[in-house]
Design an enzyme around this catalytic site. Structure first.
Site: not given
Ligand SMILES: Cc1cc2nc3c(=O)[nH]c(=O)nc-3n(C[C@H](O)[C@H](O)[C@H](O)COP(=O)(O)OP(=O)(O)OC[C@H]3O[C@@H](n4cnc5c(N)ncnc54)[C@H](O)[C@@H]3O)c2cc1C
Length: 610
Positions: A546-548
């Site tokens: 969920i971390h880009l």
């Protein structure tokens, strides 16, 4: 859409995949499954556009697999024959057939177990907020500064510029909903506020599922609100490797403090979800460093639960509107064009059709995937979309003898930081639907979620990683192609992180662990840790993130950076990036604190206030 045929095949698949759960389950699992079929069809319609037609064709091809076996298509076969075909396809040596089955199985699982989430759900106010600005069809707009994307990067930028008296237009592709328009982490939320209904994938030898927000407020509307400042050693890495100016810990301090104040970042102190406390207890038993992570959360004794999670629609968006900013939701920007000193934004509104917006200055804050896609579509390519980074994450479902989860239990807040920055361990949302998705690699045991979900919880191991990816627009499609390559070290770190996660979960009393690794069996005691691979198997681990970030890195080092130290695109006047794309490398902690502080710093720099 192919009308009846596709509908009938999806309906037959939904019945067959759901049927085993109806046997002795609660009434919510019983047929008819019309709502389930409707859910799968809606999710299909939301799917990444370049995958939609291939998935449709593959599903219809799958339907024909009944012909050689029984002279009839799959959808008109009796249930026992359907189940046999599904089993054969799940074990097929052809990856794309297995992928098709997994896609349908995950959608059906999500839809089916999502019914349990709805029990006891408080009524939601599902109406969209009336659009603050509705241009007439064909009307063209002008503004001094346009900001594209209203997530944390865009909302903070737009708010600070509007409060400084600038004429700002904030353009957002998604709808405008209030925070309470749906239950947090529910299927409704996915349909309302996630891009592509949450079904997005970075392709590579090991595929990584990722999710992005698409609504006013972006990812801040759907996330857990876990806050970290950027670790000082990461800021130092950016300064030394990317020549970023004004990025020391003390340069950033006022921006961290301002955002923490504006979003009421605080510790919960007590009343932690039991599943979160379990992890903490296990870490303490092993002598590992574990902490409660602060959240953006405003205490308010008049609210259910004693307070309210914060987000952009709770904070910077209302401030932006009060300062006279104009917000244009449901409007997707497709291309940017510079003529003379002015920018023309080519956009399409859901209700207004094609729109042209003239502006002097432009901030692109469309997030780490969409910002590089939009810039590249507009011919701006230097170090744009070449260095996407993420925190690859592997999940484990743990079962405990005692009750650890309950409806509306709140967000787990503990993280084990003993192995940071290489990897962190944490607990995540553990509703029946999320648990069921976590159990997809252990279908034999999915019934445990049905009967016993209160004794189960989802945990994750998230690595900082060294792999990277690319974002490329595809001609004729609006969704970009995201590719990601994990390195050998990443697979090894993921293997080590999974082992440590299993260790801490046994230390806190788990009696069974179900890792998201294909063909793996449950771990029932510490002795079983020896069965875990040292390196996670390529292609067989079901990873997500969920971390880009890092797709347009900042800095004065022109060999690596797309934009300068304060977000201006190198060599392009009046064009800025302000979102997660700027982060030079993975922060190793939840990233929104960094995104917000950078947006704050860069907006003040633009205004000449730094
Ligand atoms: C489920 C989930 C949980 C998370 N939990 C946490 C957490 O607990 N703590 C944390 O720190 N971080 C968390 N994150 C990450 C955090 O939400 C992101 O880092 C943050 O939202 C990034 O902000 P952004 O401004 O870069 O982009 P986004 O928040 O992605 O916002 C970009 C916006 O731009 C819009 N947009 C995109 N393209 C266009 C276009 N062409 N035209 C118009 N508009 C466009 C999008 O619709 C979107 O609303 C989580 C993320 C998710 C998805």
């Amino acid at each position: 859409m192919s009308g009846g045929w596709f509908h009938d095949t999806v309906s037959a698949l939904a019945y067959s995949l759901a049927a085993p759960h109806a046997a002795d389950g609660p009434p919510d699992f019983a047929p008819p499954y019309n709502d389930l079929t409707a859910f799968v069809l809606r999710m299909h319609a939301e799917m990444t556009d370049y995958l939609r037609t291939p998935v449709l064709a593959a599903t219809l091809g799958f339907d024909l697999m009944g012909l050689p076996r029984a002279g009839r298509p799959f959808h008109s076969l009796p249930p026992d024959l359907r189940s046999k075909i599904i089993d054969v396809c799940k074990k097929s040596p052809i990856g794309s057939i297995r992928d098709l089955m997994r896609l349908h199985e995950s959608l059906v699982t999500l839809g089916l177990f999502g019914r349990l989430d709805e029990l006891d759900a408080p009524p939601a106010n599902r109406a969209e907020v009336p659009p603050p600005l509705t241009p007439a069809p064909g009307e063209n707009l002008t503004c001094e500064i346009a900001v594209i994307g209203s997530g944390p990067g865009g909302a903070i930028t737009a708010c600070l510029l509007a409060e400084a008296g600038r004429d700002v237009l904030l353009i957002e592709e998604g709808p405008f909903y209030s925070l309470e328009s749906c239950r947090p982490f529910s299927l409704q939320e996915m349909e309302q506020k996630y891009r592509n209904g949450g079904v997005t994938i970075a392709v590579g030898k090991t595929k990584i599922a990722y999710v992005e927000g698409r609504c006013v407020g972006g990812g801040s509307e759907i996330n857990s609100g876990l806050y970290h400042r950027t670790p000082p050693d990461i800021l130092e890495e950016w300064r030394s490797e990317f020549d970023v100016e004004g990025i020391t810990d003390s340069d950033m301090l006022p921006h961290f403090e301002a955002c923490e104040r504006d979003l009421s970042v605080s510790l919960r102190g007590d009343g932690h979800p039991p599943a979160s406390l379990k992890l903490h207890e296990g870490a303490l038993r092993l002598g590992w460093h574990s902490l409660e992570v602060p959240r953006w959360y405003r205490r308010d004794s008049t609210q259910v639960g004693g307070g309210r999670r914060q987000s952009m629609t709770e904070t910077f968006i209302p401030r932006f509107l009060r300062a006279g900013g104009r917000l244009l939701p449901l409007t997707r920007v497709s291309r940017l064009q510079q003529r003379g000193g002015e920018w023309t934004i080519h956009a399409r509104g859901r209700h207004t059709g094609p729109l042209h917006i003239a502006t002097r200055a432009l901030f692109v804050s469309a997030g780490a995937v969409q910002t590089p896609a939009l810039l590249r579509r507009s011919g701006i390519t230097g170090h744009v979309g070449d260095s996407l980074r993420m925190h690859p994450t592997i999940k484990v479902v743990a079962r405990f003898p005692d009750q650890v989860s309950s409806a509306g239990m709140g967000v787990p807040v503990h993280q084990v930081k003993e192995f940071a920055p290489a990897f962190s361990l944490g607990c995540s949302i553990s509703s029946p639907a999320y648990l069921a998705i976590g159990m997809m690699d252990h279908p034999k045991y999915l019934g445990e979620v049905r009967h016993d979900w209160q004794h189960m919880a989802n945990y994750y191991a998230m690595i900082r990683g060294e792999g990277s990816g690319t974002v490329r627009p595809l001609p004729g499609f609006s969704d970009p192609l995201v590719k990601y390559r994990l390195t050998g070290n990443d697979h090894r770190t993921l293997g080590e992180a999974l082992r440590k996660l299993a260790e801490v979960l046994f230390a806190c009393g788990a009696d069974a662990l179900y890792p998201s690794v294909a063909n793996s069996s449950p771990l029932l005691s510490r002795d079983d840790l020896a069965r875990l691979p040292d390196s996670l198997p390529v292609g067989l681990s079901n990873l997500m993130t969920i971390h880009l970030f890092s797709s347009c890195p900042m800095g004065e080092n022109r060999r690596k950076a797309a934009v300068n130290s304060f977000g201006q695109v190198h060599g392009v006047k009046n064009l800025f990036v302000s979102d997660a794309s700027l982060l030079c490398t993975p922060p190793g902690v939840n990233p929104q604190g960094t995104v917000m502080a950078l947006a704050h710093r860069n907006a003040l720099h633009y205004l000449g206030k730094l």
